[in-house]
Design an enzyme around this catalytic site. Structure first.
Site, PDB file in Angstrom:
ATOM      1  N   ASP A 136       0.861  -1.180   0.000  1.00  0.00           N
ATOM      2  CA  ASP A 136       0.000   0.000   0.000  1.00  0.00           C
ATOM      3  C   ASP A 136       0.899   1.233   0.000  1.00  0.00           C
ATOM      4  O   ASP A 136       1.595   1.500   0.982  1.00  0.00           O
ATOM      5  CB  ASP A 136      -0.903  -0.023   1.234  1.00  0.00           C
ATOM      6  N   LEU A 137       0.921   1.963  -1.092  1.00  0.00           N
ATOM      7  CA  LEU A 137       1.745   3.171  -1.204  1.00  0.00           C
ATOM      8  C   LEU A 137       0.921   4.352  -0.703  1.00  0.00           C
ATOM      9  O   LEU A 137       0.054   4.871  -1.413  1.00  0.00           O
ATOM     10  CB  LEU A 137       2.195   3.395  -2.648  1.00  0.00           C
ATOM     11  N   GLY A 172      -8.406   4.411  -5.076  1.00  0.00           N
ATOM     12  CA  GLY A 172      -9.705   5.046  -4.931  1.00  0.00           C
ATOM     13  C   GLY A 172      -9.762   5.992  -3.752  1.00  0.00           C
ATOM     14  O   GLY A 172     -10.761   6.683  -3.547  1.00  0.00           O
ATOM     15  N   SER A 173      -8.674   6.043  -2.980  1.00  0.00           N
ATOM     16  CA  SER A 173      -8.608   6.943  -1.820  1.00  0.00           C
ATOM     17  C   SER A 173      -7.506   7.974  -2.050  1.00  0.00           C
ATOM     18  O   SER A 173      -7.737   9.012  -2.655  1.00  0.00           O
ATOM     19  CB  SER A 173      -8.358   6.138  -0.549  1.00  0.00           C
ATOM     20  N   LEU A 176      -1.678   4.244  -4.045  1.00  0.00           N
ATOM     21  CA  LEU A 176      -1.640   3.146  -5.000  1.00  0.00           C
ATOM     22  C   LEU A 176      -1.523   1.832  -4.239  1.00  0.00           C
ATOM     23  O   LEU A 176      -0.950   1.781  -3.146  1.00  0.00           O
ATOM     24  CB  LEU A 176      -0.445   3.279  -5.946  1.00  0.00           C
ATOM     25  N   THR A 235      -6.319  -6.669   6.789  1.00  0.00           N
ATOM     26  CA  THR A 235      -7.022  -6.729   5.510  1.00  0.00           C
ATOM     27  C   THR A 235      -6.688  -5.504   4.666  1.00  0.00           C
ATOM     28  O   THR A 235      -6.165  -4.508   5.167  1.00  0.00           O
ATOM     29  CB  THR A 235      -8.548  -6.782   5.717  1.00  0.00           C
ATOM     30  N   LYS A 484     -32.117 -66.091 -16.126  1.00  0.00           N
ATOM     31  CA  LYS A 484     -31.124 -65.246 -16.804  1.00  0.00           C
ATOM     32  C   LYS A 484     -30.297 -66.175 -17.667  1.00  0.00           C
ATOM     33  O   LYS A 484     -29.565 -67.029 -17.161  1.00  0.00           O
ATOM     34  CB  LYS A 484     -30.246 -64.498 -15.803  1.00  0.00           C
ATOM     35  N   ASP A 486     -27.524 -67.510 -20.309  1.00  0.00           N
ATOM     36  CA  ASP A 486     -26.089 -67.287 -20.493  1.00  0.00           C
ATOM     37  C   ASP A 486     -25.743 -67.224 -21.976  1.00  0.00           C
ATOM     38  O   ASP A 486     -25.113 -68.131 -22.529  1.00  0.00           O
ATOM     39  CB  ASP A 486     -25.331 -68.440 -19.825  1.00  0.00           C
TER      40      ASP A 486
END
EC number: 6.5.1.1
Length: 762
Positions: A136-137, A172-173, A176, A235, A484, A486
């Site tokens: 987080d810059l 967005g704040s 970067l 977070t 059955k 054969d």
């Protein structure tokens, strides 16, 4: 732009409230616009938050009012939300896990403008390793966007030296964000250590512009390269999340060319949506290993496997034959019926309140519901109170179907969509006919019984198949019992003196049975289609599979009929077995057609009878059952005296002693989802003539590559010559071991009437 699988989820269970409430007064942006943004962006956002605990920052009254963080999932939260729990010193916190578009819709409905997640995912319910690193810059007072971008490029260069890719976002704040995907996940502690070293290295190289220290008093005129958000307990605002600022900006992925642009600025949500068509997801490689949503994601999110007996498979569904259906009688809050059609690995499902219509004169409502797993074809039981769909569920009918049209819109519950259409012919015990399901609007469809098309042509009939089981509890009042035999299953089509014989797979075999030519004359007054067995008789008149395999001209071969499917232009498929049997016996009366007697008594007496007669077993048939072509039905149950198994030949071993010049044993397998499974070797039961014939047949199938899905055990692999798995045989054996091998197998013969893809565990 190709849609990401996450974008296919539905959201009909989330109802938007207060859509006109303004959440961003400066721009007039409403809650409805926020809701629509998250639905639109979900296809690219969900992969970057999937599997991670979500912390929400909520502004229920808009960004002009106070916000609050919410970690603990409220008890009132919908049960279909996936959950994950983390134990802290102060207790255990249960978080929502947002793996679907529908889940993101729920976040938006709560006015949770910001979505925060850690850099790790849950694995089997526990905290997993970090899958990515984040920087987080954070600009101190006086730092420009150009300076931030300069530092971002320096971080990228250091990551490149470590063979790691870096992806930039405008937060967005103020600052970067830089994300670095990890090819091999590491612990959160390890990720923090690496990020801290990078930050400290840049601090040493650029001390006037970078600080790796959290102390705010030291940040003026510098960029704080925040490495601490890689801590497992912390977070970061999620990619594509809105921000709770005056304007509706977004944590927006950018290209590196943009990071070099001196005019770089933060983007609003509408601008981010506009960029999707041009750029797609710029962060796609960041979470390429995210748990991909599949057609059962919604189904799983609605059920807790520890609380419901319903099947809740974890695996991604695999496509099957698209030909099975089930109708379940569901005693939920209101009695209704659930129609489920196998399609592309799942069961496309509809709740039909009054069941399917019985005539073409009426239509009935069918409500589309979430796709169900294939395992639901056999599900019946009681769903506990408090769980989704609580109540008793029984199988009302099941069977196979053919498709004429199957169009289900991708956005199944779009209220404006009315283009879905399904036309199928169902073959069940109670339902047998042609049906249309037509989408009227959104999730509401209309079920309509259509007029049947012309009867299927006799040449299209495929044999009905019996299900393996025990006849011990069956009573003669409800069940008929036959021997059955054969031999080889065949379908005979006798049309006024012309005879055609087809094998179980539909192969023309008329020329292989010259002994049956007399049937054409015996049945010359009719066009009849018969189901039965081609048998070779031993000296005592008992069907012998060995005699059938090695029959000579002198071998006594007969056709024993046990069912009739067509008579003089009329299909008998929907007639009850009891009626078909009467017609068959009447047809055989006084002629050359052989119809073996049924066995006396109930199931146990029938089994004792065949033991004494040395027959292969018993086939029990419901008196009221219809004939279901090509389907393995529970209306017919086969119970064999001996364990027999069809197998695929995958190789052979050289013989010893008298067999040293030929085959000593065959190496056997059974096809499964993962390929050909080794089930053992067979070296007994052969005649010398058979071994010689097998060697000639296997020689052109030689291959250097093993056809089996796993290496053979050393003791079995020694001296094996592999062959392409194209020939089917049958063995008799004592039991099946826990590791899937046949114990004491004995060869019975080739099955030219079967193909490898028909072979399954019996």
């Amino acid at each position: 732009m190709a849609r990401h699988p996450w974008g296919m989820e539905r959201y009909e269970r989330v109802r938007l409230t207060n859509p006109d409430k303004v959440l961003y007064p400066a721009t007039g942006t409403t809650k409805a616009e926020v809701f629509d943004y998250y639905l639109s962006i979900a296809q690219v956002m969900v992969p970057h938050i999937a599997g991670r605990p979500v912390t929400r920052k909520r502004w229920p009254n808009g960004v002009a009012e106070e916000a609050f963080f919410e970690k603990q999932l409220a008890s009132s939260a919908p049960s279909w939300l996936e959950r994950g729990s983390i134990t802290h010193k102060s207790g255990t916190t249960t978080y929502p896990i947002i793996n679907t578009r529908e889940g993101l819709a729920w976040v938006a409905q709560q006015a949770s403008l910001e979505v925060h997640v850690p850099q790790w995912r849950f694995e089997d319910g526990d905290q997993g390793p970090a899958t990515r690193i984040v920087f987080d810059l954070d600009p101190g007072e006086g730092v420009t966007m150009t300076q931030l971008c300069e530092i971002a490029h320096e971080v990228r260069a250091l990551m490149t030296d470590l063979d790691l890719e870096t992806y930039p976002l405008t937060s967005g704040s103020k600052g970067l964000h830089l994300y670095v995907p990890l090819a091999e996940p590491i612990s959160s502690r390890g990720a923090s250590v690496l990020a801290r070293r990078v930050a400290q290295q840049l601090e040493q190289a650029m001390p006037k512009l970078v600080t790796a220290t959290m102390t705010k008093s030291l940040r003026a005129g510098k960029v704080f390269l925040d490495w601490s958000q890689n801590n497992a307990a912390k977070t970061t605002i999620a990619p594509y999340s809105l921000r709770g600022r005056d304007h509706p900006t977004v944590a927006a992925p950018r290209t590196w060319d943009e990071i070099a642009d001196p005019e770089l600025r933060h983007l609003r949500f509408d601008e981010v949506l506009d960029r999707l068509d041009e750029y797609g997801d710029l962060l796609a490689p960041l979470d390429a290993d995210a748990p991909i949503a599949d057609k059962l994601t919604t189904y799983r999110s609605m059920r807790d496997a520890s609380k419901t007996p319903e099947p809740v498979p974890k695996e991604i569904p695999k496509t099957g034959n698209n030909d099975k259906f089930v109708i379940q009688e569901h005693h939920a809050r209101r009695l209704h019926y659930d129609l489920r059609l196998e399609r592309d690995g799942v069961l496309v499902s509809f709740a039909v309140p009054k069941n399917l219509p019985e005539t073409t004169a009426e239509n009935r409502l069918a409500v589309h519901t979430e796709d169900h797993p294939i395992e639901y074809l056999a599900f019946h039981g009681s769903i506990p109170k408090g769980e989704y769909g609580a109540g008793d569920m029984v199988i009302w009918d099941s069977g196979s179907y053919e498709t004429e049209k199957f169009r289900v819109p991708e956005e199944l519950d779009n209220p404006d969509d009315s283009h879905g259409e399904i036309i199928v012919t169902l073959h069940g015990e109670k339902v047998d006919g042609r049906y249309a399901l037509i989408q009227t609007k959104g999730k509401n469809w209309l079920a309509h019984r259509m007029k049947d098309q012309k009867n299927a042509r006799p040449e299209d009939f495929a044999p009905m198949l019996a299900t393996e089981g025990s006849v011990a509890k069956y009573k003669a009042k409800q069940w008929a019992f036959e021997g059955k035999w054969d031999g080889y299953r065949v379908i005979i089509d006798a049309d006024h003196g012309q005879l055609q014989i087809r094998s179980r797979t539909g192969r023309e075999v008329t020329g292989e049975y010259p002994q049956f030519k007399a049937l054409a004359a015996d049945l010359a007054e009719h066009h009849v289609v018969l189901d039965g067995e081609a048998v070779a008789l031993d000296e005592s008149g008992v069907p012998s599979f060995g005699q059938m395999q090695n029959r000579a001209r002198s071998t006594r071969v007969e056709f024993w009929a046990f069912d009739i499917l067509w008579l003089d232009g009329r299909s008998l498929l929907r007639a009850k077995y009891s009626d078909r049997r009467k017609i068959l016996e009447a047809l055989a009366d006084g002629g050359g057609l052989i119809v073996p007697d049924q066995l006396p008594g109930d199931g146990p007496e029938a089994m004792e009878h065949v033991r004494k007669k040395r027959f292969e077993g018993v086939v029990a048939k419901k008196w009221d059952s219809t004939y279901q072509p090509g389907r393995r039905s529970s209306s017919w149950i086969k119970d064999k005296i001996w364990n027999t198994q069809e197998v695929v030949i995958g190789g052979w071993r050289q013989g010893e002693g008298g067999r040293s010049s030929g085959i000593g044993a065959l190496v056997l397998g059974i096809p499964g989802p993962e390929g050909l499974q080794f089930v053992g070797r067979v070296g007994t039961g052969f005649t010398e003539k058979e071994l010689s014939k097998l060697k000639d047949m296997l020689k052109p199938l030689h291959t250097d590559e093993s056809p089996f899905n796993a290496p053979l055990p050393k003791v079995d692999a020694r001296g094996v010559t592999f062959v392409r798995p194209e020939l089917v045989g049958e063995v008799r054996y004592s039991e099946r071991t826990s590791d899937g091998r046949l114990r004491q197998p004995s060869w019975r013969g080739l099955r030219p009437d079967k193909t490898p893809d028909e072979v399954v565990w019996e």
